[in-house]
Write a protein that holds these residues in place. Structure first.
Motif, short mmCIF file in Angstrom:
data_model
loop_
_atom_site.label_atom_id
_atom_site.label_comp_id
_atom_site.label_asym_id
_atom_site.label_seq_id
_atom_site.Cartn_x
_atom_site.Cartn_y
_atom_site.Cartn_z
N LYS A 123 0.82 -1.20 0.00
CA LYS A 123 0.00 0.00 0.00
C LYS A 123 0.86 1.26 0.00
CE LYS A 123 -3.36 2.17 3.09
NZ LYS A 123 -4.11 1.97 4.35
N ALA A 124 0.41 2.26 -0.73
CA ALA A 124 1.11 3.55 -0.74
C ALA A 124 0.09 4.66 -0.53
CB ALA A 124 1.84 3.76 -2.06
N ALA A 125 0.54 5.80 -0.02
CA ALA A 125 -0.35 6.95 0.17
C ALA A 125 0.08 8.06 -0.79
CB ALA A 125 -0.27 7.43 1.62
N TYR A 126 -0.91 8.70 -1.40
CA TYR A 126 -0.64 9.77 -2.37
C TYR A 126 -1.45 11.00 -2.02
CZ TYR A 126 1.96 6.95 -5.80
OH TYR A 126 2.92 6.21 -6.45
N LEU A 127 -0.83 12.16 -2.19
CA LEU A 127 -1.54 13.43 -2.08
C LEU A 127 -1.86 13.87 -3.50
CD1 LEU A 127 -2.46 15.86 -0.32
CD2 LEU A 127 -0.17 16.82 -0.64
N ASN A 128 -3.14 14.16 -3.75
CA ASN A 128 -3.54 14.49 -5.12
C ASN A 128 -3.75 15.99 -5.30
OD1 ASN A 128 -4.48 14.59 -7.69
ND2 ASN A 128 -6.20 13.16 -7.38
N THR A 129 -2.76 16.63 -5.91
CA THR A 129 -2.82 18.09 -6.05
C THR A 129 -2.92 18.54 -7.50
OG1 THR A 129 -0.41 18.09 -5.96
CG2 THR A 129 -1.57 18.57 -3.91
N GLY A 130 -3.24 17.62 -8.41
CA GLY A 130 -3.38 18.07 -9.80
C GLY A 130 -3.26 16.95 -10.81
N THR A 131 -3.16 17.36 -12.06
CA THR A 131 -3.11 16.42 -13.18
C THR A 131 -1.97 15.41 -13.04
OG1 THR A 131 -3.88 18.26 -14.53
CG2 THR A 131 -3.05 16.33 -15.70
N TRP A 132 -0.78 15.91 -12.66
CA TRP A 132 0.36 15.00 -12.60
C TRP A 132 0.24 14.04 -11.44
CZ3 TRP A 132 2.02 14.96 -17.14
CH2 TRP A 132 2.14 16.13 -17.90
N SER A 133 -0.23 14.52 -10.29
CA SER A 133 -0.47 13.60 -9.16
C SER A 133 -1.48 12.54 -9.55
CB SER A 133 -1.05 14.33 -7.94
OG SER A 133 -0.30 15.43 -7.60
N SER A 134 -2.54 12.96 -10.23
CA SER A 134 -3.60 12.01 -10.61
C SER A 134 -3.03 10.92 -11.52
CB SER A 134 -4.74 12.71 -11.34
OG SER A 134 -5.25 13.77 -10.56
N PRO B 216 -4.11 20.85 -0.21
CA PRO B 216 -4.75 20.36 1.03
C PRO B 216 -3.72 20.36 2.17
CG PRO B 216 -5.15 18.84 -0.80
CD PRO B 216 -4.13 19.82 -1.27
N LYS B 217 -4.17 20.75 3.39
CA LYS B 217 -3.20 20.88 4.49
C LYS B 217 -3.41 19.86 5.60
CE LYS B 217 -1.73 24.95 2.71
NZ LYS B 217 -2.88 25.24 1.89
N SER B 218 -4.68 19.68 6.01
CA SER B 218 -4.84 18.79 7.16
C SER B 218 -5.28 17.41 6.70
CB SER B 218 -5.85 19.37 8.15
OG SER B 218 -7.00 19.78 7.45
N TYR B 219 -4.34 16.53 6.70
CA TYR B 219 -4.62 15.13 6.39
C TYR B 219 -3.64 14.32 7.18
CZ TYR B 219 -0.69 16.19 3.29
OH TYR B 219 0.51 16.61 2.79
N SER B 220 -3.95 13.05 7.37
CA SER B 220 -2.95 12.26 8.08
C SER B 220 -2.48 11.14 7.18
CB SER B 220 -3.50 11.75 9.40
OG SER B 220 -4.67 11.02 9.15
N ILE B 221 -1.26 10.76 7.40
CA ILE B 221 -0.63 9.73 6.59
C ILE B 221 -0.67 8.42 7.37
CG2 ILE B 221 1.52 9.03 5.48
CD1 ILE B 221 2.15 11.98 5.12
N PRO B 222 -1.28 7.39 6.79
CA PRO B 222 -1.39 6.12 7.52
C PRO B 222 -0.01 5.52 7.81
CG PRO B 222 -2.24 5.92 5.26
CD PRO B 222 -1.92 7.35 5.47
N THR C 97 -7.27 15.48 -1.52
CA THR C 97 -7.24 16.00 -2.88
C THR C 97 -7.84 17.41 -2.89
OG1 THR C 97 -8.04 15.71 -5.15
CG2 THR C 97 -9.46 14.88 -3.38
N SER C 98 -7.40 18.22 -3.84
CA SER C 98 -8.00 19.56 -3.99
C SER C 98 -8.83 19.62 -5.27
CB SER C 98 -6.89 20.62 -4.00
OG SER C 98 -5.80 20.23 -4.80
N LYS C 99 -9.26 18.46 -5.71
CA LYS C 99 -10.03 18.37 -6.95
C LYS C 99 -11.35 19.16 -6.86
CE LYS C 99 -11.12 15.16 -10.54
NZ LYS C 99 -11.57 13.90 -10.98
N ASP C 100 -11.90 19.26 -5.65
CA ASP C 100 -13.18 19.97 -5.46
C ASP C 100 -13.12 21.42 -5.96
OD1 ASP C 100 -11.33 20.40 -3.38
OD2 ASP C 100 -12.89 21.07 -2.01
N LYS C 101 -11.93 22.01 -5.98
CA LYS C 101 -11.81 23.40 -6.45
C LYS C 101 -10.87 23.48 -7.65
CE LYS C 101 -13.07 25.77 -2.23
NZ LYS C 101 -12.57 26.52 -1.08
N ASN C 102 -10.95 22.49 -8.52
CA ASN C 102 -10.08 22.42 -9.69
C ASN C 102 -8.61 22.64 -9.32
OD1 ASN C 102 -9.53 21.96 -12.39
ND2 ASN C 102 -9.82 24.09 -13.00
#
Ligand SMILES: *Cc1c(COP(=O)(O)O)cnc(C)c1O
Length: 352
Positions: free
Chosen positions: A91-102, A129-135, A119-124
């Motif tokens: 398993k890996a964790a990814y932060l999705n901040t745009g086209t390249w991350s996706s 995104p700042k507050s998230y936790s990494i498993p 992900t910040s997809k909700d606002k194109n």
């Protein structure tokens, strides 16, 4: 006349680099041979590769810290899958901040479970995104430091005890940071380092050898490390021009000097975007990228007029990416402050 080049990539490189690179095409190191016709095993090219690898590590402050630098082919897009091939067991964790991350996420899913932590997809993708936790049960965490298309940049990186992997294609060598917190950094050369055709991979060796699958030779970091980026024919010319750019960065004062100038350019353009009532920025202010500034006209009916102004002023590559629209000014290391002033002048002329 030389244009003011704001192209997103391939993009501007230092004029001195273009000049020296063009000389090497006709006669490389006074050898009577073009760099395009020599063996990649020749002493002349082996020393180019060695210096490029060692200078990349030196500029990032990673010399003698257990890292290897590789110059590979296939672009950053091949790294999307190589990272997972070599590091993803379960398993890996990814932060999705745009086209390249996706796109990186899509490839990783071929190799194991992928948790998208935020992900910040909700606002194109106009913010980070700042507050998230990494498993804790992951093999690595992957993020994109600078989102070339949307014009956002990560200012902070999360703390994790797991390997930290980062796509730095569009802001490597542009700002000072403690690069030793990353375990793997990759960057397509054509955004801030050189021409298209080679990809820099910086890797901490001790994260390798932990997956159980067999890895095809060309996809394996260990192969390329054991052969010093010469397992197959490397992109000889792209590596050479990248080396010239790295030497230029060092001669100018290293990453610190790059960052100083990049901040000046960004301040100049963003203050005009914020001051001028005809324009609005796209990215959230605190996440704005000094490398790629995305902005728009408040009233799109001025578009034709504005486009005429900047094109007439000798500006190239200011059109936004189709997924954002508007304008994007890419201000990589080699772009002069004067070029940014030219765009700002056009914005002020439009206002008048
Ligand atoms: C351009 C870019 C890529 C893709 O690079 P290629 O070399 O074309 O595969 C990946 N990530 C980021 C952040 C980019 O800017």
């Amino acid at each position: 006349m030389k244009k003011h080049n704001f192209s997103a990539g391939p993009c501007i490189l230092p004029q001195e680099v273009f000049q020296e690179a063009s000389k090497a095409i006709l006669d490389f190191n006074n050898s009577g041979l073009s760099i395009l016709e020599i063996s990649h095993r020749s002493a002349d090219f082996v020393s180019v590769m060695d210096e490029a690898q060692s200078l990349a590590l030196e500029l990032l402050g990673l010399k003698d810290k257990g890292y290897k630098a590789l110059f590979l082919q296939g672009g950053a897009s091949t790294q999307f899958l190589m990272v997972a091939y070599n590091l993803l067991e379960k398993k890996a964790a990814y932060l999705n901040t745009g086209t390249w991350s996706s796109k990186a996420i899509k490839e990783a899913k071929l190799f194991g479970e992928v948790e998208e932590v935020a992900t910040s997809k909700d606002k194109n993708f106009n913010y980070i995104p700042k507050s998230y936790s990494i498993p804790e049960d992951i093999d690595y965490f992957h993020c994109t430091s600078n989102n070339t298309i949307f014009g956002t940049q990560m200012k902070e990186f999360p703390a994790t005890s797991k390997p930290l992997v980062c796509d730095m294609s569009s802001d490597i060598f542009s700002r000072e940071m403690d690069f030793s917190k990353f375990d793997l950094i990759y960057a397509g050369a054509q955004k801030n380092m050189g021409p298209a055709g080679t990809t820099l991979v910086i890797i901490k060796e001790d994260i390798l050898g932990k997956v159980s699958r067999e890895i095809p030779s060309m996809m394996s970091y260990s192969t390329h490390i054991s052969k010093d980026s010469m397992f197959n024919t490397p992109a000889v010319y792209a590596v050479y021009v990248s080396l010239l750019t790295l030497r230029w960065i060092k001669a100018k004062g290293g990453i610190r000097a790059m960052e100083e100038l990049n901040n000046k350019k960004a301040d100049l353009l963003y203050s005009e975007i914020d001051r001028n009532p005809l324009f609005e920025g796209f990215a959230a202010k605190e996440d704005r990228s000094p490398m790629n500034a995305t902005f728009n006209l408040v009233d799109d009916s001025y578009r034709e007029k504005f486009d005429k102004l900047w094109k007439y002023a000798g500006v190239n590559g200011l059109n936004g990416h189709r997924s954002v629209g508007g304008y994007r000014a890419s201000m990589y290391n080699a772009l002069a402050l004067e070029s940014v002033q030219v765009v700002v002048d056009c914005m002020q002329k439009l206002e008048k």
